[in-house]
Design an enzyme around this catalytic site. Structure first.
Site, PDB file in Angstrom:
ATOM      1  N   GLY A 141       0.876  -1.012  -0.067  1.00 17.86           N
ATOM      2  CA  GLY A 141      -0.150  -0.125  -0.135  1.00 17.86           C
ATOM      3  C   GLY A 141       0.751   1.429  -0.233  1.00 17.86           C
ATOM      4  N   CYS A 195      -3.198   1.172  -4.995  1.00 18.68           N
ATOM      5  CA  CYS A 195      -2.559   1.495  -4.391  1.00 18.68           C
ATOM      6  C   CYS A 195      -1.560   2.556  -4.358  1.00 18.68           C
ATOM      7  CB  CYS A 195      -1.534  -0.061  -4.985  1.00 18.68           C
ATOM      8  SG  CYS A 195      -0.998   0.114  -6.680  1.00 18.68           S
ATOM      9  N   GLU A 235      -3.682   4.730   4.611  1.00 18.44           N
ATOM     10  CA  GLU A 235      -4.162   5.111   3.540  1.00 18.44           C
ATOM     11  C   GLU A 235      -5.619   4.203   3.373  1.00 18.44           C
ATOM     12  OE1 GLU A 235      -3.210   0.443   2.032  1.00 18.44           O
ATOM     13  OE2 GLU A 235      -3.290   2.209  -0.062  1.00 18.44           O
ATOM     14  N   GLU A 285       7.589  -4.650 -10.665  1.00 14.18           N
ATOM     15  CA  GLU A 285       6.728  -5.402 -11.407  1.00 14.18           C
ATOM     16  C   GLU A 285       7.098  -5.144 -13.033  1.00 14.18           C
ATOM     17  OE1 GLU A 285       2.782  -6.748  -9.593  1.00 14.18           O
ATOM     18  OE2 GLU A 285       3.601  -8.301  -9.970  1.00 14.18           O
TER      19      GLU A 285
END
Ligand code: NAD
Length: 487
Positions: free
Chosen positions: A252, A284, A384, A461
């Site tokens: 997050g 996110c 968050e 990623e």
């Protein structure tokens, strides 16, 4: 039930059911309608999935990267051809408006298959290291069986972002989607088989926080890639560390987006809205702490309020709808509690803050919400929220705003809007985050690495960088002469 899959799990190339698993319903967030009935994986299903992956992996790893990549590129083509059908499923799964899913979900998954399918042949090479008469070489070898665990905001994209680099590197994967959005990953598994992926290489099993640990702790699993919250990340990383497994953690954030007085304000407002309201704020990397320099605060808030109040809330299947419901009732309730905390702690509610009128009673809608006069210590500025709640904070100068932007345990993303080119680069250089934007926000094409620093995770990623996280380096020393031993 309009989205009922053939069975809950997809293992070894086929749908599999085990009714001994805990039953759960998949709900359409816009109406609360039950769209599918499924079962969480039993330990026997986990075993079956990991065993299928382990069995299939060696032969797959023995194929050339080009041959593996060809299958992924075929899967990308199938996904694009079925974009409408997959996008509708994604909308049912998540509640996100079709206006978004049709351009952002299956298409970004397809991008990932296409990119990794194409790049693997060049990016999985090793090195030759000259050592005088001798030499050494390195090889990038797959890890073996990898586990992917997904969050519920981008179920198809997350499945593809993990599957593509894992598979093209020669691994097999067992993927567990979020229990809130179980449907999309099953379709990805089906499509990969149709594209020619040998059975057992991409398996999908259902389950929740009780199922995840069975995968993470399985001795035949060599790597875990999680997309989820920081608390889950800590648990998964700790469990993986027990067996020294590789991990990628996409967690997050509470990212800063800084608007200087010299910025193009229309673009800054647009960027802030995209970075807070897209996917109903369930992203996110969202720039949820919007720092606005004092000289343009009033103008910024005026434009922001007007544009936010024009956002079209409604039926996610209607092409005109811009904001759908939250993924679930617990998530909506959590966001409403944060809005209450914002009010109670003295932030100024500029717009939103409530459940909209004229939406189905069982839908989990919430208005896009803007708070101004937010201070660094308020709960809504620190935690968050993961919903459509934007916090606007004021600032005077550059050093001050950088220090305040960095004063968080998170470090996923950050953005800066300014027309001063040297300031833009100076500021991003000092911001502590993994992915940063200048004069835009939240664009994540597959070509660029994506991931966080600090408590927002590690590993990357997308881009060729992801391949390093799904392979190990093997070094081979080659002697060309006789061994000289002193004994
Ligand atoms: P979550 O942490 O509750 O769950 C994520 C996944 O982990 C789910 O599939 C869940 O079943 C599984 N899980 C939970 N406990 C587990 C355990 N002990 N062991 C193994 N698996 C376990 O997150 P969520 O509510 O689904 O998603 C929202 C969170 O994800 C937010 O914090 C958001 O910022 C983050 N997120 C991060 C990224 C990124 O790329 N950095 C992308 C999307 C979402």
């Amino acid at each position: 039930m309009r989205a009922q899959p053939k069975a809950s799990h997809f293992i070894d190339g086929a749908y599999v059911e085990d009714t001994a698993g805990t039953p759960f319903d998949s709900l359409y967030p816009a109406t609360g309608e039950v769209i599918a009935k499924l079962h969480a994986a039993t330990p026997a299903i986990v075993e079956q999935a990991v065993a299928a992956a382990k069995r299939a992996q060696p032969e797959w790893a023995a194929m050339s990267p080009t041959a593996r990549g060809r299958i992924l590129k075929k899967a990308a083509d199938i996904m694009r051809a079925r974009n409408r059908e997959l996008s509708e499923l994604e909308t049912l799964d998540t509640g996100k408006p079709i206006q978004e899913t049709i351009v952002a979900d299956p298409t970004s998954g397809a991008d990932s298959f296409e990119f990794f399918g194409g790049v693997a042949a060049a990016a999985l090479n090793g090195e030759h290291i000259p050592l005088g008469a001798d030499f050494a070489y390195t090889k990038r070898v797959p890890i073996g069986v990898c586990v992917g665990i997904g969050a519920w905001n981008y179920p198809q994209q997350i499945a593809c972002w993990k599957a593509a680099p894992a598979l093209v590197s020669g691994n097999a994967m067992v993927f567990k989607p979020s229990e809130n959005t179980p449907l999309g990953a099953l379709k990805i598994a089906e499509i990969l088989i149709e594209a020619g992926l040998p059975k057992g290489l991409f398996n999908v099993i259902q389950g929740d926080r009780d199922t995840g640990p069975l995968l993470v702790g399985h001795p035949d699993v060599g790597k875990v890639s999680l997309t989820g919250s920081v608390p889950t990340g800590r648990k998964v990383a700790a469990a993986a560390a027990g067996q020294l497994k590789h991990v990628t953690m996409e967690l997050g954030g509470k990212s800063p987006l800084i608007v200087f007085e010299d910025a193009d304000l229309d673009s800054a407002i647009g960027g802030a809205m995209l970075g807070n309201f897209y996917s109903t704020g369930q992203v996110c990397s969202n720039g949820t702490r919007v720092f606005v320099q004092k000289g343009v605060k009033e103008q910024f808030l005026k434009g922001l309020k007007a544009r936010t109040e024009r956002i079209v809330i409604g039926d996610p299947m209607d092409e005109a709808t811009q904001l759908g419901p939250m993924v679930s009732r617990p998530q909506r309730d959590k966001v409403l509690a944060y809005i209450e905390a914002g009010r109670a702690e003295g932030a100024t509610l500029v717009t939103g803050g409530a459940i909209p009128n004229d939406v189905p009673a069982e839908g989990t809608y919430i208005q896009p919400t803007v708070f101004a006069d937010v201070t660094d210590t308020m709960t809504i500025a620190r935690e968050e929220i993961f919903g459509p709640v934007m916090c606007v904070l004021d600032f005077d100068g550059e050093d001050e705003v950088i220090a305040r932007a960095n004063a968080t345990e998170f470090g996923l993303s950050a953005g800066v809007f300014t027309s001063d080119i040297t300031r833009a680069h100076r500021v991003v250089d000092r911001l502590e985050a993994g992915t940063l934007w200048i004069n835009t926000y939240n664009l994540c094409p597959v070509e660029i690495p994506f991931g966080g620093s600090k408590q927002s995770g590690f590993g990357r990623e997308n881009s060729v960088a992801a391949l390093q996280h799904y392979t190990e380096l093997k070094t081979v020393y080659v002697a060309m002469g006789k061994v000289e031993a002193p004994y």
